[in-house]
Design an enzyme around this catalytic site. Structure first.
Site, short mmCIF file in Angstrom:
data_model
loop_
_atom_site.label_atom_id
_atom_site.label_comp_id
_atom_site.label_asym_id
_atom_site.label_seq_id
_atom_site.Cartn_x
_atom_site.Cartn_y
_atom_site.Cartn_z
CG HIS A 74 -2.18 1.07 1.24
ND1 HIS A 74 -3.04 0.68 2.20
CD2 HIS A 74 -2.01 2.28 0.39
CE1 HIS A 74 -4.36 2.39 1.76
NE2 HIS A 74 -3.28 2.84 0.32
CD GLU A 127 -0.24 5.34 -1.30
OE1 GLU A 127 0.81 5.58 -0.23
OE2 GLU A 127 -1.44 5.97 -1.32
CG HIS A 131 2.36 8.78 2.43
ND1 HIS A 131 1.44 9.07 3.57
CD2 HIS A 131 1.03 7.79 1.07
CE1 HIS A 131 0.87 8.11 3.90
NE2 HIS A 131 -0.11 7.83 2.69
#
Length: 252
Positions: A74, A127, A131
């Site tokens: 993930h 992502e 992040h």
């Protein structure tokens, strides 16, 4: 009367200075710590449960699933203890698909976008934007290619399919939450995190994510202190499904 006015002015000026100082110190503090974090959370998702959640939000949705029963990546999430984030740290670090071209085939297999029909690269872009742009302060994750390659390396070493199997935890069965947590700790000698979704009709819980924590040198550390540690699961017993369930669920 004149003394009172002077005294009042002095007090007022003093309070204004303090307030002014606190305001600017706070603003500067936020600026300095906006991309600071304590640990990196490496999150793997169980595609069958992730598909379950995705499809039940709309009857028209379908999923992209791995060819074999496998956990998938993930993301790698920089995280402060007891809270979420930081997130979206640097808008100037624009996602560039060509940067990950050398590992794209591996990403398609192991960092799979379960949401079939999504725009190309949308999952990886998300992502990275959310992040990866915060993780770049870590040397091993200091650019887009390194961020995604590190995810593949961590997955190769800490694949949850292998970790759980070594603890005799296999798809198609039910397990107590603490037994799954103890299984991770027994095999990896670290305390991880389990995340669940719950069936609104049956109130059964399904495992959806396993999370491991790493320091800034990418060494395993206990996940103590991260948000929802050690689990968000409402039920003590979890289903580790071997097929996509068919009931409506909401994220817990």
């Amino acid at each position: 009367m004149r003394k009172y006015s002077i005294a009042s002015c002095i007090v007022l000026l003093y309070l204004l200075c303090i307030t002014h100082g606190i305001y600017f110190n706070t603003r500067e503090y936020r600026k300095q710590t906006s991309n600071e974090f304590d640990v990196l959370i490496f999150t793997q998702q169980w595609p069958l449960t992730a598909c379950f959640v995705w499809k039940n939000k709309s009857d028209t949705r379908s999923c992209s699933l791995p060819r074999h029963d496998e956990w998938t990546i993930h993301g790698i999430w920089p995280t402060k203890y007891n809270t979420l984030g930081p997130q979206f740290c640097n808008k100037s670090l624009v996602f560039n698909p060509s940067a990950i071209a050398p590992i794209e085939s591996e990403l398609k297999e192991n960092w799979l976008d379960i949401h079939k029909g999504s725009k190309p690269y949308s999952f990886w872009k998300h992502e990275w934007d959310k992040h990866g742009t915060c993780a770049v302060t870590v040397k091993a994750l200091n650019n887009e290619f390194n961020y995604f390659e590190a995810g593949l390396k961590l997955f190769d070493k800490y694949n949850m399919m292998d970790v759980l199997a070594k603890a005799n935890i296999l798809p198609g069965n039910k397990y107590m939450v603490q037994d799954m947590l103890k299984g991770i700790q027994k095999i990896l000698n670290t305390r991880g995190q389990i995340m669940c979704v719950t069936d609104d009709k049956t109130h059964e819980s399904y495992v959806i994510e396993m999370r491991l924590c790493f320091d800034k040198t990418l060494q395993l550390v206990n996940c103590d202190g991260i948000y929802h540690f050690p689990t968000n699961c409402r039920s003590k017993e979890l289903i580790y499904p071997s097929h996509v369930p068919h009931y409506y669920v909401t994220q817990t």
